[in-house]
Design a protein around this motif. Structure first.
Motif, mmCIF file in Angstrom:
data_model
loop_
_atom_site.group_PDB
_atom_site.id
_atom_site.type_symbol
_atom_site.label_atom_id
_atom_site.label_comp_id
_atom_site.label_asym_id
_atom_site.label_seq_id
_atom_site.Cartn_x
_atom_site.Cartn_y
_atom_site.Cartn_z
ATOM 1 N N ALA A 25 10.599 -0.788 -14.012
ATOM 2 C CA ALA A 25 10.311 -0.950 -15.254
ATOM 3 C C ALA A 25 8.123 -1.657 -14.487
ATOM 4 O O ALA A 25 8.200 -2.341 -13.856
ATOM 5 C CB ALA A 25 10.382 -1.927 -17.045
ATOM 6 N N PHE A 26 7.137 -0.115 -14.317
ATOM 7 C CA PHE A 26 5.696 -1.093 -14.246
ATOM 8 C C PHE A 26 5.151 -1.647 -15.642
ATOM 9 O O PHE A 26 4.789 -0.553 -15.931
ATOM 10 C CB PHE A 26 5.620 -0.133 -13.306
ATOM 11 N N LEU A 27 4.728 -2.565 -15.024
ATOM 12 C CA LEU A 27 3.202 -2.558 -16.094
ATOM 13 C C LEU A 27 1.671 -2.385 -15.813
ATOM 14 O O LEU A 27 1.344 -1.982 -13.960
ATOM 15 C CB LEU A 27 2.982 -4.403 -16.662
ATOM 16 N N GLU A 28 1.095 -1.578 -16.186
ATOM 17 C CA GLU A 28 -0.375 -1.284 -15.372
ATOM 18 C C GLU A 28 -1.180 -2.102 -15.601
ATOM 19 O O GLU A 28 -1.569 -2.311 -16.193
ATOM 20 C CB GLU A 28 -0.724 0.113 -16.039
ATOM 21 N N LEU A 29 -1.992 -2.864 -14.622
ATOM 22 C CA LEU A 29 -2.966 -3.946 -14.203
ATOM 23 C C LEU A 29 -4.127 -2.807 -14.396
ATOM 24 O O LEU A 29 -4.425 -2.173 -13.362
ATOM 25 C CB LEU A 29 -2.637 -4.383 -13.817
ATOM 26 N N PRO A 30 -4.862 -2.756 -15.483
ATOM 27 C CA PRO A 30 -6.236 -2.146 -15.327
ATOM 28 C C PRO A 30 -7.232 -2.743 -14.839
ATOM 29 O O PRO A 30 -7.387 -3.700 -14.666
ATOM 30 C CB PRO A 30 -6.842 -2.073 -16.806
ATOM 31 N N VAL A 31 -7.965 -2.379 -13.096
ATOM 32 C CA VAL A 31 -8.701 -3.684 -12.308
ATOM 33 C C VAL A 31 -10.121 -3.174 -12.810
ATOM 34 O O VAL A 31 -10.435 -1.689 -12.584
ATOM 35 C CB VAL A 31 -8.413 -3.727 -10.818
ATOM 36 N N GLY A 32 -11.234 -4.515 -12.573
ATOM 37 C CA GLY A 32 -12.699 -3.772 -12.684
ATOM 38 C C GLY A 32 -12.909 -4.370 -11.987
ATOM 39 O O GLY A 32 -12.232 -5.634 -10.410
ATOM 40 N N ARG A 39 1.145 -0.825 -0.123
ATOM 41 C CA ARG A 39 -0.146 -0.074 -0.143
ATOM 42 C C ARG A 39 0.613 0.854 -0.192
ATOM 43 O O ARG A 39 1.697 1.019 0.941
ATOM 44 C CB ARG A 39 -0.972 -0.063 1.317
ATOM 45 N N VAL A 40 0.451 2.077 -0.932
ATOM 46 C CA VAL A 40 1.459 3.413 -1.068
ATOM 47 C C VAL A 40 0.668 5.117 -0.865
ATOM 48 O O VAL A 40 -0.812 4.182 -1.476
ATOM 49 C CB VAL A 40 2.169 3.243 -2.180
ATOM 50 N N GLN A 41 0.777 5.182 -0.001
ATOM 51 C CA GLN A 41 0.164 6.638 -0.499
ATOM 52 C C GLN A 41 -0.237 7.718 -1.732
ATOM 53 O O GLN A 41 -1.315 7.654 -1.841
ATOM 54 C CB GLN A 41 0.544 7.747 0.484
ATOM 55 N N ASP A 42 0.808 7.131 -2.804
ATOM 56 C CA ASP A 42 0.393 8.312 -4.023
ATOM 57 C C ASP A 42 2.404 6.929 -5.088
ATOM 58 O O ASP A 42 2.965 7.443 -5.028
ATOM 59 C CB ASP A 42 1.529 9.424 -3.639
ATOM 60 N N PRO A 43 0.462 6.211 -5.367
ATOM 61 C CA PRO A 43 1.501 5.427 -6.666
ATOM 62 C C PRO A 43 2.239 5.440 -7.428
ATOM 63 O O PRO A 43 3.337 5.057 -7.671
ATOM 64 C CB PRO A 43 -0.129 4.828 -7.071
ATOM 65 N N ASP A 44 1.661 7.950 -8.174
ATOM 66 C CA ASP A 44 2.215 7.768 -8.699
ATOM 67 C C ASP A 44 3.368 8.004 -8.932
ATOM 68 O O ASP A 44 4.721 8.201 -9.275
ATOM 69 C CB ASP A 44 1.950 8.992 -9.795
ATOM 70 N N SER A 71 -8.574 -4.250 -2.414
ATOM 71 C CA SER A 71 -8.609 -3.476 -3.692
ATOM 72 C C SER A 71 -9.404 -3.246 -4.098
ATOM 73 O O SER A 71 -10.402 -2.917 -3.419
ATOM 74 C CB SER A 71 -7.663 -4.969 -4.568
ATOM 75 N N PRO A 72 -8.610 -2.168 -4.811
ATOM 76 C CA PRO A 72 -10.216 -1.338 -5.591
ATOM 77 C C PRO A 72 -10.296 -1.732 -6.165
ATOM 78 O O PRO A 72 -10.119 -3.056 -7.185
ATOM 79 C CB PRO A 72 -9.080 -0.054 -6.187
ATOM 80 N N SER A 73 -12.200 -1.738 -6.670
ATOM 81 C CA SER A 73 -12.888 -2.037 -7.487
ATOM 82 C C SER A 73 -12.735 -1.367 -9.154
ATOM 83 O O SER A 73 -12.975 -2.340 -10.070
ATOM 84 C CB SER A 73 -14.243 -1.916 -6.703
ATOM 85 N N GLU A 74 -11.768 -0.740 -8.824
ATOM 86 C CA GLU A 74 -11.515 -0.076 -9.959
ATOM 87 C C GLU A 74 -10.427 0.874 -10.152
ATOM 88 O O GLU A 74 -9.856 1.339 -9.412
ATOM 89 C CB GLU A 74 -12.706 0.897 -10.959
ATOM 90 N N GLY A 75 -9.388 1.278 -11.452
ATOM 91 C CA GLY A 75 -8.484 1.856 -11.713
ATOM 92 C C GLY A 75 -7.135 1.360 -11.977
ATOM 93 O O GLY A 75 -7.771 0.038 -12.944
ATOM 94 N N THR A 76 -6.046 1.426 -11.376
ATOM 95 C CA THR A 76 -5.390 0.844 -11.596
ATOM 96 C C THR A 76 -4.215 0.606 -10.974
ATOM 97 O O THR A 76 -4.009 1.287 -9.673
ATOM 98 C CB THR A 76 -4.128 1.754 -12.611
ATOM 99 N N LEU A 77 -3.765 -0.470 -11.090
ATOM 100 C CA LEU A 77 -2.668 -0.932 -9.659
ATOM 101 C C LEU A 77 -1.261 -1.568 -10.822
ATOM 102 O O LEU A 77 -1.041 -1.492 -12.219
ATOM 103 C CB LEU A 77 -2.931 -2.985 -9.815
ATOM 104 N N LEU A 78 -0.427 -0.971 -10.432
ATOM 105 C CA LEU A 78 1.183 -0.605 -10.731
ATOM 106 C C LEU A 78 2.371 -2.075 -10.034
ATOM 107 O O LEU A 78 1.934 -2.085 -9.042
ATOM 108 C CB LEU A 78 1.810 0.545 -10.116
#
Length: 141
Positions: free
Chosen positions: A30-37, A12-17, A47-54
């Protein structure tokens, strides 16, 4: 049961970017962006129900950056005095890479002491903290 590897670690990070920029700049990851739904994450507790995990790989292990849960204070930071993960430690095979891990964090405002010798394992290592105060350690294998 025989475990063959550690599949992933979720942080868990305060600010993923901000964390992504730190890990890319300091560690060269190097990070992959994993879209989540919600269809994908309904079984992932917290975990979030939407957005992106890195996600990035450290050997065979994925390191996943997740945003804070709802209700997390804006100024929350990691503290190893709580129950849970204390730090992350990885193995490196290249002494030059270990030396780089002293200079890169310093350029980003983290201050590793330099390569040190660890007495129990008798190995050189570098330790520093990320933007959320999690300690990362890199050991010569």
């Amino acid at each position: 049961m025989t475990v063959s590897s550690l599949h992933h670690v979720a942080i868990r990070v305060q600010d993923p970017d901000r964390s992504r920029a730190f890990y890319e700049t300091v560690l060269g990851l190097a990070f992959l962006e994993l879209p989540v739904g919600s269809d994908m994450t309904s079984i992932w507790r917290g975990s979030p129900s939407e957005g992106t995990l890195l996600a990035t790989q450290a050997g065979d292990t994925f390191v996943i950056l997740e945003p804070p849960l709802e209700g997390t204070p804006d100024d929350d930071r990691f503290d190893e005095r709580r129950i849970g993960i204390d730090h992350l430690a990885f193995g490196v095979d290249d002494r030059v890479r270990l030396a780089e891990l002293v200079e890169r964090p310093r350029a980003e405002g983290s201050a590793p002491a330099g390569a040190e010798r660890e007495g129990v394992l008798d190995r050189d290592y570098v330790a520093f903290r990320d933007p959320d105060n999690v300690q990362w350690e890199f050991y010569m294998r």
